[in-house]
Design a protein around this motif. Structure first.
Motif, PDB file in Angstrom:
ATOM      1  N   ALA A  24     142.645  98.051 -29.091  1.00  0.00           N
ATOM      2  CA  ALA A  24     143.464  96.887 -29.456  1.00  0.00           C
ATOM      3  C   ALA A  24     143.260  96.497 -30.923  1.00  0.00           C
ATOM      4  O   ALA A  24     144.212  96.176 -31.629  1.00  0.00           O
ATOM      5  N   ALA A  25     142.012  96.536 -31.371  1.00  0.00           N
ATOM      6  CA  ALA A  25     141.725  96.103 -32.744  1.00  0.00           C
ATOM      7  C   ALA A  25     142.380  97.028 -33.766  1.00  0.00           C
ATOM      8  O   ALA A  25     142.731  96.601 -34.865  1.00  0.00           O
ATOM      9  N   THR A  26     142.557  98.283 -33.399  1.00  0.00           N
ATOM     10  CA  THR A  26     143.073  99.257 -34.367  1.00  0.00           C
ATOM     11  C   THR A  26     144.553  99.591 -34.126  1.00  0.00           C
ATOM     12  O   THR A  26     145.115 100.420 -34.835  1.00  0.00           O
ATOM     13  N   LEU A  27     145.172  98.951 -33.149  1.00  0.00           N
ATOM     14  CA  LEU A  27     146.554  99.293 -32.771  1.00  0.00           C
ATOM     15  C   LEU A  27     147.517  99.169 -33.951  1.00  0.00           C
ATOM     16  O   LEU A  27     148.413  99.993 -34.117  1.00  0.00           O
ATOM     17  N   ASP A  28     147.339  98.131 -34.748  1.00  0.00           N
ATOM     18  CA  ASP A  28     148.259  97.909 -35.876  1.00  0.00           C
ATOM     19  C   ASP A  28     147.749  98.510 -37.179  1.00  0.00           C
ATOM     20  O   ASP A  28     148.285  98.190 -38.247  1.00  0.00           O
ATOM     21  N   ARG A  29     146.709  99.310 -37.086  1.00  0.00           N
ATOM     22  CA  ARG A  29     146.103  99.942 -38.256  1.00  0.00           C
ATOM     23  C   ARG A  29     145.670  98.900 -39.306  1.00  0.00           C
ATOM     24  O   ARG A  29     145.656  99.151 -40.487  1.00  0.00           O
ATOM     25  N   GLN A  30     145.348  97.713 -38.816  1.00  0.00           N
ATOM     26  CA  GLN A  30     144.806  96.682 -39.714  1.00  0.00           C
ATOM     27  C   GLN A  30     143.288  96.750 -39.758  1.00  0.00           C
ATOM     28  O   GLN A  30     142.656  96.038 -40.531  1.00  0.00           O
ATOM     29  N   ALA A  31     142.699  97.537 -38.844  1.00  0.00           N
ATOM     30  CA  ALA A  31     141.238  97.627 -38.784  1.00  0.00           C
ATOM     31  C   ALA A  31     140.842  99.057 -38.456  1.00  0.00           C
ATOM     32  O   ALA A  31     141.643  99.831 -37.915  1.00  0.00           O
ATOM     33  N   GLU A  32     139.614  99.403 -38.810  1.00  0.00           N
ATOM     34  CA  GLU A  32     139.068 100.703 -38.409  1.00  0.00           C
ATOM     35  C   GLU A  32     137.671 100.482 -37.852  1.00  0.00           C
ATOM     36  O   GLU A  32     136.939  99.598 -38.302  1.00  0.00           O
ATOM     37  N   LEU A  33     137.340 101.298 -36.860  1.00  0.00           N
ATOM     38  CA  LEU A  33     136.021 101.195 -36.234  1.00  0.00           C
ATOM     39  C   LEU A  33     135.039 102.015 -37.066  1.00  0.00           C
ATOM     40  O   LEU A  33     135.186 103.234 -37.171  1.00  0.00           O
ATOM     41  N   VAL A  34     134.059 101.349 -37.665  1.00  0.00           N
ATOM     42  CA  VAL A  34     133.147 102.061 -38.559  1.00  0.00           C
ATOM     43  C   VAL A  34     131.708 102.113 -38.047  1.00  0.00           C
ATOM     44  O   VAL A  34     130.914 102.914 -38.543  1.00  0.00           O
ATOM     45  N   ALA A  35     131.370 101.235 -37.096  1.00  0.00           N
ATOM     46  CA  ALA A  35     129.971 101.177 -36.664  1.00  0.00           C
ATOM     47  C   ALA A  35     129.909 100.756 -35.207  1.00  0.00           C
ATOM     48  O   ALA A  35     130.836 100.130 -34.687  1.00  0.00           O
ATOM     49  N   GLY A  36     128.812 101.108 -34.546  1.00  0.00           N
ATOM     50  CA  GLY A  36     128.679 100.713 -33.150  1.00  0.00           C
ATOM     51  C   GLY A  36     127.251 100.749 -32.666  1.00  0.00           C
ATOM     52  O   GLY A  36     126.406 101.511 -33.165  1.00  0.00           O
ATOM     53  N   ALA A  37     126.985  99.880 -31.684  1.00  0.00           N
ATOM     54  CA  ALA A  37     125.752  99.932 -30.886  1.00  0.00           C
ATOM     55  C   ALA A  37     126.273  99.816 -29.464  1.00  0.00           C
ATOM     56  O   ALA A  37     126.516  98.728 -28.966  1.00  0.00           O
ATOM     57  N   LEU A  38     126.515 100.962 -28.848  1.00  0.00           N
ATOM     58  CA  LEU A  38     127.410 100.989 -27.690  1.00  0.00           C
ATOM     59  C   LEU A  38     126.706 100.912 -26.341  1.00  0.00           C
ATOM     60  O   LEU A  38     127.369 100.868 -25.305  1.00  0.00           O
ATOM     61  N   SER A  39     125.373 100.916 -26.355  1.00  0.00           N
ATOM     62  CA  SER A  39     124.645 100.855 -25.087  1.00  0.00           C
ATOM     63  C   SER A  39     123.306 100.173 -25.318  1.00  0.00           C
ATOM     64  O   SER A  39     122.799 100.125 -26.447  1.00  0.00           O
ATOM     65  N   SER A  40     122.706  99.662 -24.233  1.00  0.00           N
ATOM     66  CA  SER A  40     121.358  99.085 -24.355  1.00  0.00           C
ATOM     67  C   SER A  40     120.311 100.198 -24.401  1.00  0.00           C
ATOM     68  O   SER A  40     119.163  99.960 -24.771  1.00  0.00           O
ATOM     69  N   ASN A  41     120.710 101.401 -24.032  1.00  0.00           N
ATOM     70  CA  ASN A  41     119.810 102.558 -24.098  1.00  0.00           C
ATOM     71  C   ASN A  41     119.972 103.231 -25.471  1.00  0.00           C
ATOM     72  O   ASN A  41     121.070 103.694 -25.806  1.00  0.00           O
ATOM     73  N   PRO A  42     118.907 103.264 -26.297  1.00  0.00           N
ATOM     74  CA  PRO A  42     119.052 103.738 -27.683  1.00  0.00           C
ATOM     75  C   PRO A  42     119.655 105.136 -27.800  1.00  0.00           C
ATOM     76  O   PRO A  42     120.521 105.360 -28.663  1.00  0.00           O
ATOM     77  N   GLU A  43     119.235 106.052 -26.940  1.00  0.00           N
ATOM     78  CA  GLU A  43     119.793 107.414 -27.038  1.00  0.00           C
ATOM     79  C   GLU A  43     121.266 107.441 -26.689  1.00  0.00           C
ATOM     80  O   GLU A  43     122.093 108.044 -27.383  1.00  0.00           O
ATOM     81  N   LYS A  44     121.593 106.751 -25.582  1.00  0.00           N
ATOM     82  CA  LYS A  44     123.006 106.714 -25.165  1.00  0.00           C
ATOM     83  C   LYS A  44     123.849 105.993 -26.218  1.00  0.00           C
ATOM     84  O   LYS A  44     125.008 106.335 -26.429  1.00  0.00           O
ATOM     85  N   ALA A  45     123.247 104.987 -26.837  1.00  0.00           N
ATOM     86  CA  ALA A  45     124.010 104.230 -27.846  1.00  0.00           C
ATOM     87  C   ALA A  45     124.471 105.170 -28.957  1.00  0.00           C
ATOM     88  O   ALA A  45     125.594 105.063 -29.449  1.00  0.00           O
ATOM     89  N   LYS A  46     123.611 106.103 -29.331  1.00  0.00           N
ATOM     90  CA  LYS A  46     123.967 107.023 -30.423  1.00  0.00           C
ATOM     91  C   LYS A  46     124.957 108.077 -29.948  1.00  0.00           C
ATOM     92  O   LYS A  46     125.973 108.348 -30.599  1.00  0.00           O
ATOM     93  N   SER A  47     124.674 108.695 -28.788  1.00  0.00           N
ATOM     94  CA  SER A  47     125.563 109.775 -28.338  1.00  0.00           C
ATOM     95  C   SER A  47     126.939 109.236 -27.933  1.00  0.00           C
ATOM     96  O   SER A  47     127.963 109.900 -28.131  1.00  0.00           O
ATOM     97  N   ALA A  48     126.968 108.001 -27.416  1.00  0.00           N
ATOM     98  CA  ALA A  48     128.259 107.442 -26.982  1.00  0.00           C
ATOM     99  C   ALA A  48     129.195 107.193 -28.151  1.00  0.00           C
ATOM    100  O   ALA A  48     130.408 107.058 -27.965  1.00  0.00           O
ATOM    101  N   ALA A  49     128.625 107.146 -29.359  1.00  0.00           N
ATOM    102  CA  ALA A  49     129.465 106.843 -30.528  1.00  0.00           C
ATOM    103  C   ALA A  49     130.333 108.027 -30.947  1.00  0.00           C
ATOM    104  O   ALA A  49     131.337 107.847 -31.642  1.00  0.00           O
ATOM    105  N   ILE A  50     129.964 109.236 -30.487  1.00  0.00           N
ATOM    106  CA  ILE A  50     130.696 110.433 -30.944  1.00  0.00           C
ATOM    107  C   ILE A  50     132.182 110.375 -30.566  1.00  0.00           C
ATOM    108  O   ILE A  50     133.049 110.504 -31.439  1.00  0.00           O
ATOM    109  N   PRO A  51     132.515 110.151 -29.278  1.00  0.00           N
ATOM    110  CA  PRO A  51     133.948 110.111 -28.958  1.00  0.00           C
ATOM    111  C   PRO A  51     134.705 108.957 -29.606  1.00  0.00           C
ATOM    112  O   PRO A  51     135.935 108.995 -29.688  1.00  0.00           O
ATOM    113  N   PHE A  52     133.990 107.952 -30.090  1.00  0.00           N
ATOM    114  CA  PHE A  52     134.659 106.848 -30.792  1.00  0.00           C
ATOM    115  C   PHE A  52     134.931 107.206 -32.260  1.00  0.00           C
ATOM    116  O   PHE A  52     135.549 106.442 -32.978  1.00  0.00           O
TER     117      PHE A  52
END
Ligand SMILES: NC(=O)c1ccc[n+]([C@@H]2O[C@H](COP(=O)([O-])OP(=O)(O)OC[C@H]3O[C@@H](n4cnc5c(N)ncnc54)[C@H](O)[C@@H]3O)[C@@H](O)[C@H]2O)c1
Length: 384
Positions: A24-52
């Protein structure tokens, strides 16, 4: 126009709404996703960022690592805003830390799990010059904005009653204690907070009633139940509201209604006409008046009857269905306009705003709290 830079917290793995935020945030190309902390598990947080598509050096192990590292980046490169799509008990600490670190915040609902935390967050947001948006995304539908404008313009007369029902049925099929799965935290009072379906869908329903009617409760009573055997929290309930103009409100929430998927509906009765709308058929708004044929307003930016706010919320011509993502994106787009003003050192328009703010978040938590207090006191009326 420079794109705003987004940092997403939550949404990794099977996480649901984080992916909706990213889209939703990027639908109008007004924003880009540049950073993330996507999980409470540190390893998963890093690997989950790849598909994003988040660069490895900006895929963080935790939200505090993200805030610290992004704060240190150059002003023209660091994240502008942080979107919070994590379980409820984390919203307050993440949102507070993000505001303190100087980021705009987009937070999912319920804003906090206690009224005290909500009040603190309001004070913090007010004392910062940052934008705080809350994703009560159903207010982003063009025809809900049309309804709000029609009510405000007196087109249905004085509002005498508002009925909102939000019914789902998925909880019948889930046993989170037996098969830990996405959303299992929703049955854990520590992580979910004290309001079960009340917090999950009841707060959305309450917000929509307030958004369209423009009314504020004076008193309310509530009654709720827990029908699914594994669930420690409410999964069905209702609140009766007396609004400040003496109008009556009825808010019903359920996650145990067999066969209901995401059935949010609203009806507003006025002294001259009544409006009704259903989220699962969001491109039509019905207006009824005694003795006259029912009118159907289509979501159509080219129709002469479409209101300015409805037209501004459309991306496609009539007949090209728009729905959940677009409505969610409208909350972002309106918050972005304020973020750009703040970033440019300009003042932002005063509330009420089209996007839900920290004050709406506070009202949602107040609704949740008063409902629980009433229920615990045998459904006694509570002062708002
Ligand atoms: N606006 C809406 O329509 C809507 C819809 C669903 C959920 N929600 C709200 O969004 C939030 C998330 O709900 P959900 O259904 O997506 O839950 P979910 O369980 O599907 O996803 C939660 C995500 O947060 C991550 N996470 C948990 N703790 C974290 C932490 N400390 N740091 C970083 N990541 C963390 C998990 O790994 C997961 O990816 C809730 O507050 C919920 O009420 C809003």
């Amino acid at each position: 126009m420079d794109r705003l830079r987004m940092a997403l917290i939550g949404g990794g793995g099977a996480g649901f709404i984080g992916k909706v935020h990213a889209t939703a945030a990027t639908l109008d190309r007004q924003a880009e996703l540049v950073a993330g902390a996507l999980s409470s598990n540190p390893e998963k947080a890093k690997s989950a960022a790849i598909p994003f598509g988040i660069a490895p050096e900006r895929a963080y192990e935790s939200y505090d690592a993200l805030l610290e590292s992004e704060s240190r980046r150059d002003q023209h490169d660091r994240a502008d805003f942080v979107s919070i799509a994590t379980p409820n008990h984390t919203h307050f600490e993440i949102a507070s830390a993000a505001l303190r670190a100087g980021f705009h915040v987009v937070c999912d609902k319920p804003m906090t799990t206690t009224l005290k935390d909500a009040q603190e967050l309001v004070e913090l947001a007010e004392s910062s010059d940052r934008v705080f948006a809350l994703t009560h995304n159903y207010s982003g539908y063009p025809l809900m904005r049309q309804a709000r404008e029609m009510v405000a313009a007196g087109e249905i007369g004085d509002v005498i009653a508002v009925r909102v029902s939000y019914a789902q049925g998925w909880m019948h099929g889930v046993d989170p204690t037996a098969t830990p799965s996405r959303g299992a935290w929703k049955s854990d009072p520590e992580k979910n907070g004290p309001g079960g379906s009340l917090g999950d869908v009841g707060t959305h329903a309450f917000h929509l009633a307030s958004f369209v009617s423009g009314l504020e409760p004076r008193t309310l009573l509530s009654q709720m139940n827990s029908y699914s055997h594994h669930h420690q929290l409410d999964d069905y309930g209702h609140a009766v509201i007396r609004y400040d103009n003496d109008a009556t409100g009825l808010v019903t929430w359920s996650q145990v209604t067999h066969g209901r998927l995401n059935d949010l509906s609203i009806e507003v009765d006025g002294t001259r006409a009544a409006l009704s709308w259903q989220q699962e058929s969001p491109n039509q708004l019905f207006v009824r008046s005694l003795g006259k044929p029912t009118q159907i307003y289509e979501r159509n930016p080219n129709a002469g009857y479409s209101s300015p706010a409805a037209i501004a919320a459309c991306r496609l011509p009539g007949g090209h269905p728009e729905a959940f993502f677009e409505a969610f994106a409208n909350v972002y787009r309106d918050a972005f306009a304020d973020m750009r003003r703040v970033n440019a050192g300009q003042p932002t328009p005063l509330e009420p705003k089209l996007y839900p703010t920290v004050h709406d978040g506070m009202q949602g938590v107040r609704f949740l709290t008063r409902c629980l207090e009433s229920h615990q006191q045998d459904s006694r009326w509570q002062t708002w």
